[in-house]
Design an enzyme around this catalytic site. Structure first.
Site, PDB file in Angstrom:
ATOM      1  CG  HIS A 263      -2.117   0.910   0.951  1.00 24.81           C
ATOM      2  ND1 HIS A 263      -2.103   2.244   1.254  1.00 24.81           N
ATOM      3  CD2 HIS A 263      -3.296   0.660   0.343  1.00 24.81           C
ATOM      4  CE1 HIS A 263      -3.240   2.780   0.869  1.00 24.81           C
ATOM      5  NE2 HIS A 263      -3.979   1.849   0.317  1.00 24.81           N
ATOM      6  CG  ASP A 314      -8.098  -4.203  -4.305  1.00 24.06           C
ATOM      7  OD1 ASP A 314      -9.290  -3.998  -4.571  1.00 24.06           O
ATOM      8  OD2 ASP A 314      -7.242  -3.303  -4.254  1.00 24.06           O
TER       9      ASP A 314
HETATM   10  N1  COA Z   1       4.291  -7.614  -4.089  1.00 25.16           N
HETATM   11  C1  COA Z   1       5.622  -7.673  -3.890  1.00 25.16           C
HETATM   12  N2  COA Z   1       6.358  -6.628  -3.522  1.00 25.16           N
HETATM   13  C2  COA Z   1       5.714  -5.455  -3.348  1.00 25.16           C
HETATM   14  C3  COA Z   1       4.339  -5.325  -3.534  1.00 25.16           C
HETATM   15  C4  COA Z   1       3.631  -6.460  -3.920  1.00 25.16           C
HETATM   16  N3  COA Z   1       2.302  -6.393  -4.113  1.00 25.16           N
HETATM   17  N4  COA Z   1       3.958  -4.062  -3.289  1.00 25.16           N
HETATM   18  C5  COA Z   1       5.077  -3.410  -2.962  1.00 25.16           C
HETATM   19  N5  COA Z   1       6.125  -4.249  -3.004  1.00 25.16           N
HETATM   20  C6  COA Z   1       7.514  -3.915  -2.704  1.00 25.16           C
HETATM   21  C7  COA Z   1       8.164  -3.298  -3.937  1.00 25.16           C
HETATM   22  O1  COA Z   1       8.740  -4.266  -4.782  1.00 25.16           O
HETATM   23  C8  COA Z   1       9.160  -2.387  -3.313  1.00 25.16           C
HETATM   24  O2  COA Z   1      10.233  -3.158  -2.865  1.00 25.16           O
HETATM   25  P1  COA Z   1      11.741  -2.619  -2.979  1.00 25.16           P
HETATM   26  O3  COA Z   1      11.768  -1.368  -2.138  1.00 25.16           O
HETATM   27  O4  COA Z   1      12.532  -3.751  -2.446  1.00 25.16           O
HETATM   28  O5  COA Z   1      11.942  -2.327  -4.427  1.00 25.16           O
HETATM   29  C9  COA Z   1       8.435  -1.868  -2.079  1.00 25.16           C
HETATM   30  O6  COA Z   1       7.530  -2.905  -1.713  1.00 25.16           O
HETATM   31  C10 COA Z   1       7.688  -0.568  -2.309  1.00 25.16           C
HETATM   32  O7  COA Z   1       6.787  -0.791  -3.383  1.00 25.16           O
HETATM   33  P2  COA Z   1       6.311   0.315  -4.407  1.00 25.16           P
HETATM   34  O8  COA Z   1       5.680  -0.347  -5.600  1.00 25.16           O
HETATM   35  O9  COA Z   1       7.417   1.297  -4.665  1.00 25.16           O
HETATM   36  O10 COA Z   1       5.224   1.046  -3.552  1.00 25.16           O
HETATM   37  P3  COA Z   1       4.138   2.035  -4.098  1.00 25.16           P
HETATM   38  O11 COA Z   1       3.687   2.828  -2.943  1.00 25.16           O
HETATM   39  O12 COA Z   1       4.639   2.782  -5.287  1.00 25.16           O
HETATM   40  O13 COA Z   1       2.988   1.056  -4.643  1.00 25.16           O
HETATM   41  C11 COA Z   1       1.136  -0.322  -4.776  1.00 25.16           C
HETATM   42  C12 COA Z   1       1.868   0.735  -3.940  1.00 25.16           C
HETATM   43  C13 COA Z   1      -0.216  -0.560  -4.171  1.00 25.16           C
HETATM   44  C14 COA Z   1       0.954   0.178  -6.212  1.00 25.16           C
HETATM   45  C15 COA Z   1       1.979  -1.631  -4.770  1.00 25.16           C
HETATM   46  O14 COA Z   1       2.068  -2.104  -3.454  1.00 25.16           O
HETATM   47  C16 COA Z   1       1.406  -2.684  -5.696  1.00 25.16           C
HETATM   48  O15 COA Z   1       1.670  -2.657  -6.908  1.00 25.16           O
HETATM   49  N6  COA Z   1       0.593  -3.643  -5.157  1.00 25.16           N
HETATM   50  C17 COA Z   1       0.011  -4.680  -5.974  1.00 25.16           C
HETATM   51  C18 COA Z   1      -1.253  -4.169  -6.645  1.00 25.16           C
HETATM   52  C19 COA Z   1      -2.363  -3.964  -5.651  1.00 25.16           C
HETATM   53  O16 COA Z   1      -2.669  -4.815  -4.828  1.00 25.16           O
HETATM   54  N7  COA Z   1      -3.032  -2.813  -5.767  1.00 25.16           N
HETATM   55  C20 COA Z   1      -4.140  -2.442  -4.906  1.00 25.16           C
HETATM   56  C21 COA Z   1      -3.719  -1.305  -4.033  1.00 25.16           C
HETATM   57  S1  COA Z   1      -4.916  -0.923  -2.809  1.00 25.16           S
END
Ligand code: COA
Length: 377
Positions: A263, A314
């Protein structure tokens, strides 16, 4: 600004406060408030229309107001015939979110007071949208099944009517209770991407239907509301419970994201997860739900051990919707059917704020390129 004239870029607008809001507060330590009420005090104690009223009118209704609001929602549920015709004319291969986006836009054409941007007209429009987004979703489903579209019943609550119209038969009390809880949990969430998209559109003084159309297109993405459908694809793809470990470890080894985890704001567990976990555990008398729940528990542990991240809304909401017999391509449309109450509340707040949302950017492209006429390129 960094150096003179050079703008600092906040990638992904992380931690940027784009405006003030009184509607909801997403507290990174794992709390969520709607208009000052902790959601833990609302879930199971209020019905979804109470929360929709709260978001739109900024206070909880009394009994009489709730009854009137519920009756008003039911009276607004029926769609104009030309919208039903338009849904019938859409190829069945289209994703329901694509049809929903188009039909919400069409609602704007059907609004007799579309040019009236007064506060009273916007409140009427907000109620109409809260009522009709679920009806559009139900209609898309019924049309795809070649089944009749039930007419909303006055002896049913708004939420019962949504399930009745979607499924074609009166829902059981336990199913309606699940839907109330789910819709409350999905109703609003600060400046999430779709709400922000709605606010950007509203900030240009465009109409509410345009703002909600922007929001629906944004919710569809798998990094936002589209994640639920991907969660169910993953759970089905895993197959047997004993395959979870290998499947999830494999994805993590390849640095792939696990859908339904992580998140932007929460640094602790998403406060909605405990409610959703409770909802689905209560439904584990169903074999399929029980098996999905077992897989989910294993996934939670593996992902937390490796990445220290938690499930988001979700993850378990996908299992809850599956237990309501909602097909996975309708998970995001169901989400939109609840989030519509947050979107319209934010659109109204944005109109009140009366400021154009228009950030700047840091230009990193070229200057002084030599122009070559098309004949010579
Ligand atoms: N699975 C595996 N690793 C994850 C992850 C996931 N769902 N979500 C975040 N991470 C990890 C990233 O790889 C990153 O790791 P690193 O620092 O080692 O590179 C770290 O956690 C930060 O992630 P990041 O994508 O930069 O965070 P964000 O704030 O930009 O993204 C989301 C937030 C929600 C977009 C992201 O968590 C995600 O893509 N989740 C999956 C999709 C999802 O469930 N969306 C619904 C959101 S309510």
């Amino acid at each position: 600004m960094t150096k003179k004239g050079e703008r600092a870029v906040v990638r992904g607008l992380k931690d940027v406060a784009a405006a003030e809001t009184k509607i909801s507060f997403v507290e990174p330590k794992g709390f969520l408030y709607y208009l000052g009420y902790n959601i833990d005090d609302l879930v199971g104690r209020v019905v979804y229309p109470e929360v929709a009223f709260l978001l739109i009118h900024k206070r909880l209704p009394n009994r009489q107001e709730l009854d009137q609001f519920n009756a008003c929602l039911i009276s607004e549920m029926k769609l104009p015939e030309r919208m039903v015709e338009s849904i019938r004319a859409t190829p069945k291969s289209c994703h329901p979110m694509d049809i929903l986006r188009t039909e919400v836009s069409r609602l704007g054409e059907c609004d007799p007071e579309n040019n009236d941007l007064s506060e009273a007209a916007n409140l009427r429009r907000a109620t109409r949208l809260v009522a009709r987004v679920p009806t559009i979703v139900a209609t898309i489903h019924r049309v795809r099944l070649d089944k009749p579209i039930p007419v909303p019943r006055e002896d049913f609550s708004f939420t019962e009517n949504f399930l009745y119209m979607f499924k074609g038969s009166p829902p059981e009390e336990a199913e309606t209770d699940v839907l109330h809880r789910l819709m409350i949990l999905q109703a609003d969430h600060g400046f999430n991407a779709s709400t922000f998209a709605a606010r950007v559109t509203a900030s240009t003084n465009s109409d509410m239907y345009s703002a909600v159309t922007s929001a629906i297109g944004t919710l569809k993405g798998p990094l936002h509301g589209g994640a639920g459908e991907k969660v169910m694809e993953m759970l089905d793809d895993i197959g047997l419970e004993e395959h979870v470990e290998e499947y999830i470890q494999g994805l993590l080894d390849e640095n792939k994201k696990i859908m339904g985890f992580g998140h932007r704001v929460y640094k602790a567990e998403d406060p909605r997860t405990k409610h959703l976990r409770g909802i689905v555990r209560n439904l584990c008398y169903r074999d399929r739900t029980n098996s999905l729940c077992n897989k989910c528990s294993k996934i939670e542990k593996i992902v937390h051990d490796r990445k220290k991240i938690y499930p988001n809304l979700d993850f378990y909401s996908a299992v809850a919707m599956d237990a309501l017999d909602v097909p996975k391509e309708f998970f995001t449309p169901f989400f939109a059917s609840s989030r519509i109450s947050g979107w319209v509340a934010h659109v109204i707040e944005q109109y009140e704020d009366a400021v154009l949302l228009r950030p700047s950017s840091k230009y990193v492209g070229e200057f002084g390129r030599k122009f070559i006429p098309i004949e010579q390129r």
